[in-house]
Design a protein around this motif. Sequence first.
Motif: not given
Length: 415
Positions: A115-116, A127-131, A317-319
């Motif tokens: 969702y994020a 950044r959002n996934l990191g948080v 995950q970001n990649r």
Amino acid sequence: MTRQLRALLAVLCAVSVANIYYAQPLLERIGSDLAMPTARLGLIVTVAQVGYLVGLIVLVPLGDAVDRRRLIAAGIAAASAGTLLVAFSATSAQLFIGVAVAGMFSVVVQVVVAYAAAVSAPAERGRNLGVITGGVVVGIIAARSVSGLVADVAGWRAVYACSAILSLLLACAAMVMLPQEHGARPPAPYLRAVAAVVTLTTTSRVFRTKALIALFLFASFGVLWSAMALPLGAAPWHLSPTQIGLFGIAGLAGALGAARAGTWADRGRGERVTVVALVLLLLSWVPIAQTAYSLIALVIGVVVLDFAVQAVHVSNQNRIVADDPEASSRIIGSYMAFYSVGSGVGAITATSVYGAVGWRAVSLLGAAYAAAALGVWALDRSILGRAERSVTDSPREPPDRGGGGGGGTRARARG
């Protein structure tokens, strides 16, 4: 995405994922209460991971086909039913069923992450996934600290009863507070989404590499956190569950230290973050191996290990979602299937090795998994480098038809 929404999603992830990890500092007490031998205690964590794996395959793909907000609320509520069954289990069979149900529906964490990823702007997705994935790590580590404290005060069953109540409250909060996703999202065929783990693994080099790294990464992670309570509860330390759970604070410090990994990935440094973190993961097992002689060495190892795991996990995950964020549910669900397998393998092999040989052998096992993750990364970069060299060495095409050589040179420079 607002700061408040990021915080809410992080809390949802933390509470949901904690259901899988409450047992780790309590294994000795659970085993004593239900008359389970030491060699079988790792099955408690492994069964949770098997349930999680089933949920990843069956439930997470629904996130690409239905309203994710409703799916998140329903998943949290169902997970609370599993933890309630654990709280009232009278036999090991009932315990395993409850743990499996809680694990299966705790995959709501991945629906939250998807969702994020879907609602984030590309420039801030990392950044959002990191948080938010930081919330996952906080939940994993805080679960150990909280469960040990509650178990010492009210018994291990109270841990799961409290979790059930908290999960129900959060299910209601998710329905009320999560905003609808903007824009029409065409539903993905469910069976195709379920098969995504096979499709992505066989067709995408990037996904295959990141998924295999995750498998060995979380096997190494699972080795530490599934077996650590055993030497700490034995001679010479004889620590209580509360004291063992406090080591989670050290892990929390390391994990939060890696929260910027998503920002680094947004700036194109994801591969550098990955290789440095994997080297640190391997080195962390040197002080961890000294657990029988020094708790300070163990704390250092825990901090470094959790930093490394979180940094690699966020970068991965970001990649993998960068190319197709609209399909984030099935992509992340497929990736997390490898996470679940790795965690389960790490847990069962760690407790089995500890029962047969001891902690030094467990440390070698954790280091071996870390070395395997690093080897996967190195092999992928080697294959990619050879492919780029073959493009560079091939006859140049006219600029308007190719330009692959220049791209390959630039890619090598970036690598």
